[in-house]
Motif scaffolding. Structure first.
Motif, PDB file in Angstrom:
ATOM      1  N   LEU A  43       0.828  -1.209   0.000  1.00  0.00           N
ATOM      2  CA  LEU A  43       0.000   0.000   0.000  1.00  0.00           C
ATOM      3  C   LEU A  43       0.857   1.251   0.000  1.00  0.00           C
ATOM      4  O   LEU A  43       0.625   2.186  -0.777  1.00  0.00           O
ATOM      5  N   VAL A  44       1.879   1.275   0.853  1.00  0.00           N
ATOM      6  CA  VAL A  44       2.685   2.487   1.025  1.00  0.00           C
ATOM      7  C   VAL A  44       3.640   2.689  -0.144  1.00  0.00           C
ATOM      8  O   VAL A  44       3.725   3.786  -0.723  1.00  0.00           O
ATOM      9  N   VAL A  45       4.364   1.630  -0.518  1.00  0.00           N
ATOM     10  CA  VAL A  45       5.429   1.771  -1.521  1.00  0.00           C
ATOM     11  C   VAL A  45       4.866   1.853  -2.928  1.00  0.00           C
ATOM     12  O   VAL A  45       5.308   2.679  -3.740  1.00  0.00           O
ATOM     13  N   GLY A  56       9.781   5.443   5.941  1.00  0.00           N
ATOM     14  CA  GLY A  56      10.293   5.420   7.304  1.00  0.00           C
ATOM     15  C   GLY A  56       9.312   6.003   8.296  1.00  0.00           C
ATOM     16  O   GLY A  56       9.133   5.468   9.396  1.00  0.00           O
ATOM     17  N   ILE A  57       8.634   7.106   7.914  1.00  0.00           N
ATOM     18  CA  ILE A  57       7.657   7.739   8.808  1.00  0.00           C
ATOM     19  C   ILE A  57       6.475   6.809   9.064  1.00  0.00           C
ATOM     20  O   ILE A  57       6.026   6.659  10.208  1.00  0.00           O
ATOM     21  N   VAL A  58       5.978   6.165   8.023  1.00  0.00           N
ATOM     22  CA  VAL A  58       4.854   5.239   8.182  1.00  0.00           C
ATOM     23  C   VAL A  58       5.252   4.064   9.073  1.00  0.00           C
ATOM     24  O   VAL A  58       4.504   3.655   9.971  1.00  0.00           O
ATOM     25  N   ASN A  59       6.435   3.504   8.828  1.00  0.00           N
ATOM     26  CA  ASN A  59       6.895   2.382   9.645  1.00  0.00           C
ATOM     27  C   ASN A  59       7.076   2.788  11.103  1.00  0.00           C
ATOM     28  O   ASN A  59       6.881   1.973  12.014  1.00  0.00           O
ATOM     29  N   ALA A  60       7.450   4.044  11.329  1.00  0.00           N
ATOM     30  CA  ALA A  60       7.679   4.514  12.693  1.00  0.00           C
ATOM     31  C   ALA A  60       6.393   4.868  13.422  1.00  0.00           C
ATOM     32  O   ALA A  60       6.338   4.815  14.657  1.00  0.00           O
ATOM     33  N   ALA A  61       5.334   5.194  12.666  1.00  0.00           N
ATOM     34  CA  ALA A  61       4.139   5.784  13.270  1.00  0.00           C
ATOM     35  C   ALA A  61       3.510   4.908  14.342  1.00  0.00           C
ATOM     36  O   ALA A  61       3.129   5.400  15.408  1.00  0.00           O
ATOM     37  N   GLY A 243      14.434  -1.922  13.096  1.00  0.00           N
ATOM     38  CA  GLY A 243      13.653  -0.862  12.479  1.00  0.00           C
ATOM     39  C   GLY A 243      14.280  -0.373  11.189  1.00  0.00           C
ATOM     40  O   GLY A 243      13.586  -0.140  10.183  1.00  0.00           O
ATOM     41  N   ILE A 244      15.616  -0.214  11.197  1.00  0.00           N
ATOM     42  CA  ILE A 244      16.311   0.152   9.962  1.00  0.00           C
ATOM     43  C   ILE A 244      16.171  -0.969   8.944  1.00  0.00           C
ATOM     44  O   ILE A 244      15.877  -0.748   7.768  1.00  0.00           O
ATOM     45  N   ALA A 245      16.372  -2.203   9.419  1.00  0.00           N
ATOM     46  CA  ALA A 245      16.475  -3.350   8.528  1.00  0.00           C
ATOM     47  C   ALA A 245      15.225  -3.559   7.689  1.00  0.00           C
ATOM     48  O   ALA A 245      15.292  -3.724   6.470  1.00  0.00           O
ATOM     49  N   PHE A 246      14.052  -3.550   8.347  1.00  0.00           N
ATOM     50  CA  PHE A 246      12.850  -3.878   7.601  1.00  0.00           C
ATOM     51  C   PHE A 246      12.303  -2.697   6.810  1.00  0.00           C
ATOM     52  O   PHE A 246      11.496  -2.886   5.897  1.00  0.00           O
ATOM     53  N   ALA A 368      12.685   1.033  17.641  1.00  0.00           N
ATOM     54  CA  ALA A 368      12.273   0.595  16.309  1.00  0.00           C
ATOM     55  C   ALA A 368      11.796   1.778  15.467  1.00  0.00           C
ATOM     56  O   ALA A 368      12.075   1.857  14.264  1.00  0.00           O
ATOM     57  N   ALA A 369      11.042   2.699  16.106  1.00  0.00           N
ATOM     58  CA  ALA A 369      10.570   3.881  15.387  1.00  0.00           C
ATOM     59  C   ALA A 369      11.740   4.738  14.922  1.00  0.00           C
ATOM     60  O   ALA A 369      11.785   5.190  13.764  1.00  0.00           O
TER      61      ALA A 369
END
Length: 418
Positions: A43-45, A56-61, A243-246, A368-369
């Motif tokens: 969805l995001v990419v 990164g922002i979405v993954n951190a949210a 968090g960086i990895a995924f 992770a964020a």
């Protein structure tokens, strides 16, 4: 810090059906989460065409609320009964996640809306996971916590094996936003099953409550404890690396290597299959090698896994190496998690368990964020190849912290109390 003796004992026995329902609820929500693990990056990419920074922002949210609410959630989890927290947090997550496909189908979904909904989802998750990790010792004797955690991890790994493959198929058939409805429904079923559990949850009555004092008690136990302290710090570094990895993995696979939703789902399914294998032997491995050494050995495997991912970014055999790397990562996670959670649940008194779990998990999710934000920024600045080299180094630091802890190295079996 002194703790009343009665808080150190195991909880009263409860019917096995209570653990069975708890287990089933965890399995169903894990299955839904595994579907979202494929649907959300697609969805995001691909559909929302997010930039690396936005990814990164979405993954951190969904992890940011842990930094804001984590300490408070832990304190109130030790004040309140944990079963109602489980139920209402699952309902909240179902609503916030279910709003995403509704917004998409009405044609108004944007990145900022997704971020807001994931912040809401994460806020419910803070309370839900604090209660989840603290509720289990009420359902099984402490002597069997590693085995119980291993059973939960096996089920979670099985869901991660089947879920991503099915999730990839659902994304291809229905689209990523609609596939997210599976996860939303799974949380509703989770809430119903947990609501049906019969368990005695006595709460200690204190005439005077002091939130700051209670938070300090939880922090002191988590970080001043001779074994939990170093392990917690190592785990925080691990979550930063993860968090960086995924974040970079989704960009590498879906853009640089051209994975489809289905093949990306298969990649995550390989990790889930390996985690299932690791969880199956986690208790036996911990008994044979020792709980502390088992955690250390598993943690040392992650730098190797992400060395292979880094190599995949450089070599033409990249897709093959990615599958091997994610298998190593999953195997290590399956072995490690049950032993780490069992250790924490055994050495922490029940009166502090909500705070200790919430404090450590909140720091983990905050890390992770930050890692997700750092990953998105790093890919934009130096590319995915060099970012993956940094991932490998940070995973190695996490392993080194665990290796350098004498109490963890020396812990061969879990004590009855601490």
């Amino acid at each position: 810090m002194s703790v009343p003796a009665e808080d150190r004992g195991a909880p009263d026995p409860v019917p096995r059906s209570s653990f069975a329902r708890y287990w089933a609820a965890a399995a169903i929500s894990s299955f839904g989460t595994a579907v979202s693990a494929v649907a959300m990056p697609v969805l995001v990419v691909q559909l929302l065409a997010a930039t690396p920074a936005q990814v990164g922002i979405v993954n951190a949210a969904q992890f940011v609320p842990y930094a804001v609410l984590g300490l408070i959630a832990g304190a109130y989890t030790d004040r309140w009964r944990r079963k109602p927290i489980l139920v209402w947090s699952s309902i909240g997550r179902a609503v916030s996640l279910g709003a995403i496909p509704v917004l998409w189908l009405t044609g108004v979904l944007e990145i900022w809306m997704l971020v807001v909904l994931l912040l809401l989802f994460g806020s419910f998750s803070v309370f839900g996971f604090a209660a989840t990790q603290s509720f289990l010792p009420r359902l099984v004797p402490r002597s069997r916590l590693v085995l119980a955690n291993a059973r939960l991890d096996q089920t979670d790994a099985a869901a991660q094996t089947v879920g991503p493959a099915l999730g990839g198929g659902l994304v291809g058939l229905l689209g990523a936003p609609v596939a997210l409805l599976v996860d939303a429904v799974s949380y509703l079923v989770d809430a119903l099953l947990n609501a049906s559990i019969r368990v005695d949850e006595p709460r200690e009555r204190r005439p005077e409550r002091n939130l700051l004092r209670e938070i300090r008690e939880g922090l002191r136990w988590a970080y001043a404890h001779r074994t939990l302290g170093p392990l917690a710090v190592s785990t925080h570094v691990w979550f930063f690396a993860n968090g960086i990895a995924f974040t970079v993995l989704s960009l590498l696979a879906l853009r640089s290597l051209g994975f489809t939703a289905f093949t990306f789902g298969l990649l995550l399914a390989v990790s889930g299959s390996a985690a299932l294998l690791g969880a199956t032997f986690a208790a036996r491995f911990g008994s044979w090698l020792g709980t502390g050494p088992a955690i250390i050995v598993a943690r040392a495997a992650y730098p190797i896994a992400w060395l292979l991912v880094a190599a995949a970014a450089w070599l033409s055999a990249g897709p093959v190496l990615l599958y091997i790397a994610l298998a190593v990562h999953g195997l290590a996670a399956g072995v490690e998690n049950a032993n780490e959670m069992g250790l924490r649940q055994v050495v922490t008194p029940d009166a502090l368990l909500g705070r200790v779990n919430a404090n450590i998990r909140s720091a983990n999710r905050t890390a992770a964020a930050l890692g997700a934000l750092a990953g998105g920024a790093a890919v934009g600045l130096v590319g995915d190849q060099w970012t993956l080299v940094a991932v490998m180094v940070v995973f190695a630091v996490a392993a080194l912290i665990a290796v350098l802890s004498p109490p963890l190295r020396a812990m061969r079996s879990l004590p009855d109390s601490d």
